[in-house]
Design a protein around this motif. Structure first.
Motif, mmCIF file in Angstrom:
data_model
loop_
_atom_site.group_PDB
_atom_site.id
_atom_site.type_symbol
_atom_site.label_atom_id
_atom_site.label_comp_id
_atom_site.label_asym_id
_atom_site.label_seq_id
_atom_site.Cartn_x
_atom_site.Cartn_y
_atom_site.Cartn_z
ATOM 1 N N MET A 1 0.845 -1.195 0.000
ATOM 2 C CA MET A 1 0.000 0.000 0.000
ATOM 3 C C MET A 1 0.875 1.238 0.000
ATOM 4 S SD MET A 1 -3.158 0.325 -0.190
ATOM 5 C CE MET A 1 -4.454 1.496 0.021
ATOM 6 N N THR A 37 -6.761 0.180 2.897
ATOM 7 C CA THR A 37 -6.178 -1.038 2.341
ATOM 8 C C THR A 37 -7.273 -1.996 1.896
ATOM 9 O OG1 THR A 37 -4.233 -0.823 3.771
ATOM 10 C CG2 THR A 37 -4.665 -2.998 2.825
ATOM 11 N N GLN A 40 -8.949 -0.622 -1.266
ATOM 12 C CA GLN A 40 -8.020 -0.796 -2.390
ATOM 13 C C GLN A 40 -8.056 -2.238 -2.887
ATOM 14 O OE1 GLN A 40 -6.212 0.296 -4.803
ATOM 15 N NE2 GLN A 40 -4.109 0.680 -4.127
ATOM 16 N N ALA A 41 -8.036 -3.197 -1.952
ATOM 17 C CA ALA A 41 -8.057 -4.604 -2.332
ATOM 18 C C ALA A 41 -9.374 -4.992 -3.004
ATOM 19 C CB ALA A 41 -7.818 -5.478 -1.098
ATOM 20 N N GLU A 42 -10.463 -4.368 -2.558
ATOM 21 C CA GLU A 42 -11.797 -4.724 -3.040
ATOM 22 C C GLU A 42 -12.092 -4.150 -4.420
ATOM 23 O OE1 GLU A 42 -15.395 -6.725 -2.712
ATOM 24 O OE2 GLU A 42 -13.736 -6.739 -1.287
ATOM 25 N N ARG A 45 -8.657 -3.541 -8.311
ATOM 26 C CA ARG A 45 -8.164 -4.480 -9.330
ATOM 27 C C ARG A 45 -8.606 -3.951 -10.691
ATOM 28 N NH1 ARG A 45 -10.934 -7.215 -5.604
ATOM 29 N NH2 ARG A 45 -12.585 -7.747 -7.113
#
Length: 240
Positions: A1, A37, A40-42, A45
């Motif tokens: 991150m 975080t 961002q991960a969710e 992509r």
């Protein structure tokens, strides 16, 4: 991150890639690194979602700096931030929102569903307001809708806005409520809704000890004795 102050200032066209897929550049503004975080991960992509996270910020100063440098299409903005809150970010980014050719649009993303928070950021210029219970897929959809100029709200929050803008009366000043910080108000509402301290800590990304400290401060400032009195106080003011 990446560090919240880091940003990619490279100019990217907002309309999509060469294959015609949707593409939107987004900045995340939230004072909880763990939450950023997770978001961002969710949604970050890019190949799957079309969302490119180009910057992050944890407070008002960082937010204004990163937004100005990256000129995203959409900013996901928390309401309660160090340095003045989401409303202050909106005030300082008014010129970017008003840009006719490349407007920066704001979507509030907050744990709070209180009417005053919703109304405050919408008056400030945000295009929508969703709560942190939203799913990743719905958040992606909301981001693209805001990019296209639509107004987006979580269920029931739109009613707050309609009621507020239909009324010509200014909301009454509640001196007791004004004694509380934004974080104390969040804890107050969750306590009044029956959440346990551990549940509040998880919801707000803070420790149980910090929750206890906020509850003690709320009780002291409002001159209440326990959470039952606090619940009655909050219910009487329609804060629950």
């Amino acid at each position: 991150m990446s560090d919240p102050t880091e940003a990619n200032a490279e100019s990217v066209e907002p309309t999509g890639d060469g294959a015609g897929r949707r593409h939107v550049r987004v900045v995340l503004v939230d004072d909880h690194r763990m939450f950023r975080t997770g978001v961002q991960a969710e949604i970050g992509r890019t190949e799957e979602t079309g969302v490119e996270v180009v910057g992050e910020a944890a407070d008002v100063e960082q937010a204004v700096t990163v937004i100005t440098a990256t000129r995203p299409e959409v900013v996901l903005l928390d309401v309660h931030l160090p340095g003045g809150g989401g409303v202050e970010v909106l005030r300082r980014c008014a010129a970017l929102m008003a840009d006719a050719e490349r407007p920066v649009r704001f979507l509030a993303l907050s744990v709070s569903d209180a009417a005053e928070d919703v109304i405050g950021v919408i008056r400030g210029g945000a295009r929508g307001y969703v709560t942190k219970t939203i799913t990743g897929a719905d958040l992606v959809d909301s981001i693209f809708r805001v990019q296209e100029g639509d107004a987006v709200f979580s269920p029931r929050l739109a009613g707050f806005v309609l009621d507020a803008f239909a009324s010509t009366d200014a909301p009454p000043v509640d001196e007791d409520l004004d004694r509380l910080t934004q974080r104390e108000r969040e804890v107050l509402r969750l306590i009044a809704r029956g959440y346990a301290y551990k549940e509040i800590a998880k919801q707000l990304f803070i420790s149980v000890k910090t929750v206890e400290s906020h509850v003690s401060a709320v009780l002291r400032k409002l001159q209440l004795s326990n959470r039952h009195e606090l619940t009655r106080w909050a219910t009487a003011r329609r804060l629950v």
